[in-house]
Scaffold this active site. Structure first.
Site, PDB file in Angstrom:
ATOM      1  CE  LYS A 216      10.456  27.580  58.187  1.00  0.00           C
ATOM      2  NZ  LYS A 216      10.611  28.409  56.983  1.00  0.00           N
ATOM      3  NE  ARG A 256       7.027  23.278  52.826  1.00  0.00           N
ATOM      4  CZ  ARG A 256       7.921  22.746  53.652  1.00  0.00           C
ATOM      5  NH1 ARG A 256       8.149  23.334  54.836  1.00  0.00           N
ATOM      6  NH2 ARG A 256       8.589  21.648  53.329  1.00  0.00           N
TER       7      ARG A 256
END
Length: 277
Positions: A216, A256
């Site tokens: 991210k 994840r």
């Protein structure tokens, strides 16, 4: 899939984006053979399940028609189900979730926490499958304007608790719910760090917690070069493994990730150390 909910070891969810525009690997696995091969590799690398998604949720992205999302995910799910690969479906649409469950998916991973489609609760309740409820305040085009909090940890906890209560009211068993703080979704980098540092607050809600920091942008900014340019998404896997391991050490049920092997290796090192304490 209920076995994964009761797992004592951290669950590693491998990301499989069968889209042309995902933020870190868009287009790489849009081809059926490439997607199936990548899923098989992630399982070989230690993934407990593969999260199949057919619509990008990167900041600023638009929506695709339901038919397009279905055309992307269903062929892949059918192939992986034949091979016995455990899967979740990454979708906010009840129709997509229902179709995916019908051809072999065992978990619904809903980044909207049930807010995007009022029929999702009914679909999950009817299927009796686990439901991952992520913290969410609106679709990708509005993420930036919605990232406003007085106390991000308290507010995310309160809003996740509301989503869990709504899921139970829709007929989903509470013991089948998993919470996700939603890093990057209507969150600034500071919000992401605050939530990461206080995962215990989310776990105090009494449900398993899935942590998703993989590649991210806040990691890219942390690792920016001397000119201030963020580290490219595909070069954030070590930082992803570090943040994922810290989440596991804090008690997260699962993580994840895009790079399954690196994360599994990091977790194994931690487990070996813990076994000798």
């Amino acid at each position: 899939m209920t076995d994964l909910l009761a797992a004592r070891h951290p669950v590693v969810m491998g990301v499989l984006n069968v889209t042309p525009d995902s933020f870190s690997d868009g287009g790489r696995y849009a081809d059926l053979d490439a997607a199936v091969a990548h899923a098989a590799q992630m399982v070989a690398d230690g993934a407990d399940l593969v999260d199949v998604g057919g619509e990008s949720t990167r900041p600023g992205s638009g929506r695709v028609p339901t038919e397009v999302e279905l055309s992307r995910v269903l062929p892949v799910i059918r192939e992986l189900a034949t091979a016995g690969v455990p899967m979740s479906i990454d979708t906010t649409r009840a129709a997509v979730a229902a179709a995916a469950i019908g051809v072999g998916v065992g978990i619904v991973n809903d980044v909207s926490g049930g807010l995007a489609d009022p029929d999702m609760g009914r679909v999950v309740a009817d299927a009796g499958c686990p439901w991952i409820l992520m913290h969410w305040r609106g679709h990708s085009r509005r993420m930036g304007e919605l990232a406003v909090y007085h106390d991000v940890v308290k507010e995310v906890c309160a809003e996740l608790s509301e989503r869990a209560d709504a899921a139970v009211a829709a007929g989903v068993a509470r013991e089948r719910l998993i919470l996700d703080p939603g890093l990057g979704f209507a969150k600034t980098a500071e919000h992401n760090w605050q939530l990461s540092a206080h995962l215990d607050a989310i776990m105090s809600l009494g449900l398993p917690v899935l942590f998703g920091s993989s590649r991210k942008s806040y990691l890219g900014r942390l690792l920016a070069d001397s000119d201030g340019a963020p580290r490219p998404a595909v070069e954030r896997d070590v930082a992803t493994a570090a943040t994922s391991l810290l989440a596991v050490a804090a008690g997260a049920w699962g993580v994840r990730v895009h790079d399954v092997r690196g994360t599994v290796d990091a977790i194994r090192v931690w487990q070996a150390l813990e076994a000798h304490r």
